[in-house]
Scaffold this active site. Structure first.
Site, PDB file in Angstrom:
ATOM      1  N   ARG A  13       0.823  -1.205   0.000  1.00 12.25           N
ATOM      2  CA  ARG A  13       0.000   0.000   0.000  1.00 12.25           C
ATOM      3  C   ARG A  13       0.862   1.261   0.000  1.00 12.25           C
ATOM      4  O   ARG A  13       0.948   1.975  -0.997  1.00 12.25           O
ATOM      5  CB  ARG A  13      -0.947  -0.010   1.208  1.00 12.25           C
ATOM      6  CG  ARG A  13      -2.090   1.011   1.126  1.00 12.25           C
ATOM      7  CD  ARG A  13      -1.709   2.405   1.584  1.00 12.25           C
ATOM      8  NE  ARG A  13      -1.292   2.453   2.978  1.00 12.25           N
ATOM      9  CZ  ARG A  13      -0.831   3.536   3.569  1.00 12.25           C
ATOM     10  NH1 ARG A  13      -0.727   4.674   2.890  1.00 12.25           N
ATOM     11  NH2 ARG A  13      -0.435   3.509   4.830  1.00 12.25           N
ATOM     12  N   ASP A  14       1.535   1.525   1.085  1.00 10.14           N
ATOM     13  CA  ASP A  14       2.326   2.749   1.208  1.00 10.14           C
ATOM     14  C   ASP A  14       3.527   2.733   0.270  1.00 10.14           C
ATOM     15  O   ASP A  14       3.961   3.775  -0.215  1.00 10.14           O
ATOM     16  CB  ASP A  14       2.784   2.897   2.661  1.00 10.14           C
ATOM     17  CG  ASP A  14       3.269   4.298   2.976  1.00 10.14           C
ATOM     18  OD1 ASP A  14       2.970   5.226   2.207  1.00 10.14           O
ATOM     19  OD2 ASP A  14       3.951   4.461   3.997  1.00 10.14           O
ATOM     20  N   HIS A 206       6.165   4.611  12.729  1.00  8.41           N
ATOM     21  CA  HIS A 206       6.346   4.534  11.270  1.00  8.41           C
ATOM     22  C   HIS A 206       7.411   5.570  10.894  1.00  8.41           C
ATOM     23  O   HIS A 206       7.154   6.772  10.938  1.00  8.41           O
ATOM     24  CB  HIS A 206       5.003   4.853  10.606  1.00  8.41           C
ATOM     25  CG  HIS A 206       5.010   4.798   9.111  1.00  8.41           C
ATOM     26  ND1 HIS A 206       4.158   3.983   8.396  1.00  8.41           N
ATOM     27  CD2 HIS A 206       5.726   5.463   8.180  1.00  8.41           C
ATOM     28  CE1 HIS A 206       4.358   4.154   7.098  1.00  8.41           C
ATOM     29  NE2 HIS A 206       5.317   5.055   6.951  1.00  8.41           N
ATOM     30  N   HIS A 208      10.551   7.201   8.379  1.00  9.20           N
ATOM     31  CA  HIS A 208      11.204   7.375   7.090  1.00  9.20           C
ATOM     32  C   HIS A 208      12.667   7.718   7.350  1.00  9.20           C
ATOM     33  O   HIS A 208      13.011   8.235   8.413  1.00  9.20           O
ATOM     34  CB  HIS A 208      10.526   8.494   6.290  1.00  9.20           C
ATOM     35  CG  HIS A 208       9.174   8.123   5.764  1.00  9.20           C
ATOM     36  ND1 HIS A 208       8.852   8.200   4.430  1.00  9.20           N
ATOM     37  CD2 HIS A 208       8.058   7.663   6.382  1.00  9.20           C
ATOM     38  CE1 HIS A 208       7.597   7.811   4.251  1.00  9.20           C
ATOM     39  NE2 HIS A 208       7.093   7.486   5.426  1.00  9.20           N
ATOM     40  N   CYS A 239       5.434   9.525   0.520  1.00 10.05           N
ATOM     41  CA  CYS A 239       4.095  10.102   0.607  1.00 10.05           C
ATOM     42  C   CYS A 239       3.848  11.012  -0.598  1.00 10.05           C
ATOM     43  O   CYS A 239       4.574  11.994  -0.787  1.00 10.05           O
ATOM     44  CB  CYS A 239       3.933  10.899   1.898  1.00 10.05           C
ATOM     45  SG  CYS A 239       2.312  11.654   2.045  1.00 10.05           S
ATOM     46  N   ASN A 248      10.235   4.709   2.790  1.00 11.04           N
ATOM     47  CA  ASN A 248      10.007   4.172   4.125  1.00 11.04           C
ATOM     48  C   ASN A 248      11.235   3.432   4.634  1.00 11.04           C
ATOM     49  O   ASN A 248      12.105   3.021   3.867  1.00 11.04           O
ATOM     50  CB  ASN A 248       8.837   3.181   4.076  1.00 11.04           C
ATOM     51  CG  ASN A 248       7.521   3.823   3.748  1.00 11.04           C
ATOM     52  OD1 ASN A 248       6.981   4.567   4.551  1.00 11.04           O
ATOM     53  ND2 ASN A 248       6.989   3.543   2.567  1.00 11.04           N
TER      54      ASN A 248
END
Length: 296
Positions: A13-14, A206, A208, A239, A248
């Site tokens: 997904r991300d 989460h 980065h 993003c 990520n």
């Protein structure tokens, strides 16, 4: 240090949402299956957003149904609103996530409304999902820095996190969306969130790696008792609404460090790295993960 950590895989997904080139539905579904085969027990499959927002994920129904329910594996999906929840339920979703921001600027750029408006939009989604017996994860983005507003105060993050918990979210993921956090900032944020009455066992982080701090931040969070971390196989993603956000934290890099600390994840690192190399071939570029590169 905890004895075991849950790796919450967000690559399908991300990781893929910011890709400009179309990734075929069959490849996305196979990506999920390979990740599960490598031992990951939580894989966020897709997002039921409007195709106008993220065209890459316009096949959410097809991907989720192609993967199907898998015994012992959590397959959450992100939904932005009530319409997205309807589509997710129709596709057989058994776990969802909703999305909020700690800052008004990002909320407006991402969902076209301020923080209060985003929370108001999320509340009926959370309540409906919970009434259907589904666990709901609440994402909070921009928890450390915002490309428009600069540094973000921990109390602002705690306020949004508290709002998501009060509406019924069963867990939260606090995101360093543009990668500006440092270990001291992580510990300060966790202290503030705990002070707002939110148990740390319901918190995931989460990260980065924009400034090379992701693994240092994980280590700091481990010392505070955090046992769930988001990561993306091969380090893919970013993003699409924050151009300063790099990829990520790579799942392989996370697992390598945790293994060195003697912390169990259940992940087969060799199989995972092979999966990331396979996906890199479909994306047409090498994996940015240091561990994938080294194991190659």
């Amino acid at each position: 240090m905890p004895e075991e950590v849950r790796v919450y895989e967000v690559g399908p997904r991300d990781g893929l949402q910011a890709e400009a080139a179309r990734v075929p539905t069959a490849v996305k579904a196979e990506f999920v299956r390979r990740l599960v085969g490598a031992g990951l027990t939580t894989v966020e499959v897709t997002s039921f957003v409007s195709p106008r927002w993220i065209p890459q994920l316009d096949d959410a129904h097809e991907v989720l149904t192609a993967v199907g329910p898998l015994d012992g594996v959590r397959l959450p999906v992100l939904v932005p609103n009530d319409r997205g929840l309807e589509r997710a339920l129709a596709a057989g979703a058994r776990e969802i996530a909703v999305f909020a921001s700690a800052t008004d600027s990002f909320a407006r750029n991402n969902l076209g409304r301020d923080v209060a408006g985003v929370l108001a939009m999320s509340e009926p989604v959370v309540r409906r999902a919970r009434s259907a017996g589904l666990p709901v994860r609440g994402y909070v983005s921009m928890c450390f820095g915002d490309p428009w507003e600069g540094d973000v105060e921990p109390r602002e993050v705690a306020s949004v996190a508290r709002g998501l918990m009060d509406m019924g979210c069963t867990s939260l993921s606090l995101g360093d969306t543009i990668g500006t956090g440092t270990p001291g900032h992580v510990l300060e944020l966790l202290d503030t969130v705990r002070g707002a009455g939110i148990p740390l066992e319901r918190i995931a982080l989460h990260f980065h790696d924009t400034y090379g701090q992701a693994l240092a931040n994980v280590h700091a969070a481990l010392t505070a008792g955090i046992t769930e971390f988001d990561s993306s196989a091969g380090g893919i993603g970013g993003c699409p609404y924050a151009r300063s956000a790099t990829g990520n934290l790579a799942t392989e890099d996370l697992v390598w460090m945790l293994r060195g600390l003697g912390i169990r994840t259940g992940v087969d690192l060799t199989a995972l790295a092979a999966t990331s190399r396979w996906m890199a071939g479909h994306l047409g570029r090498p994996s940015p993960s240091r561990v994938v590169t080294a194991l190659s």
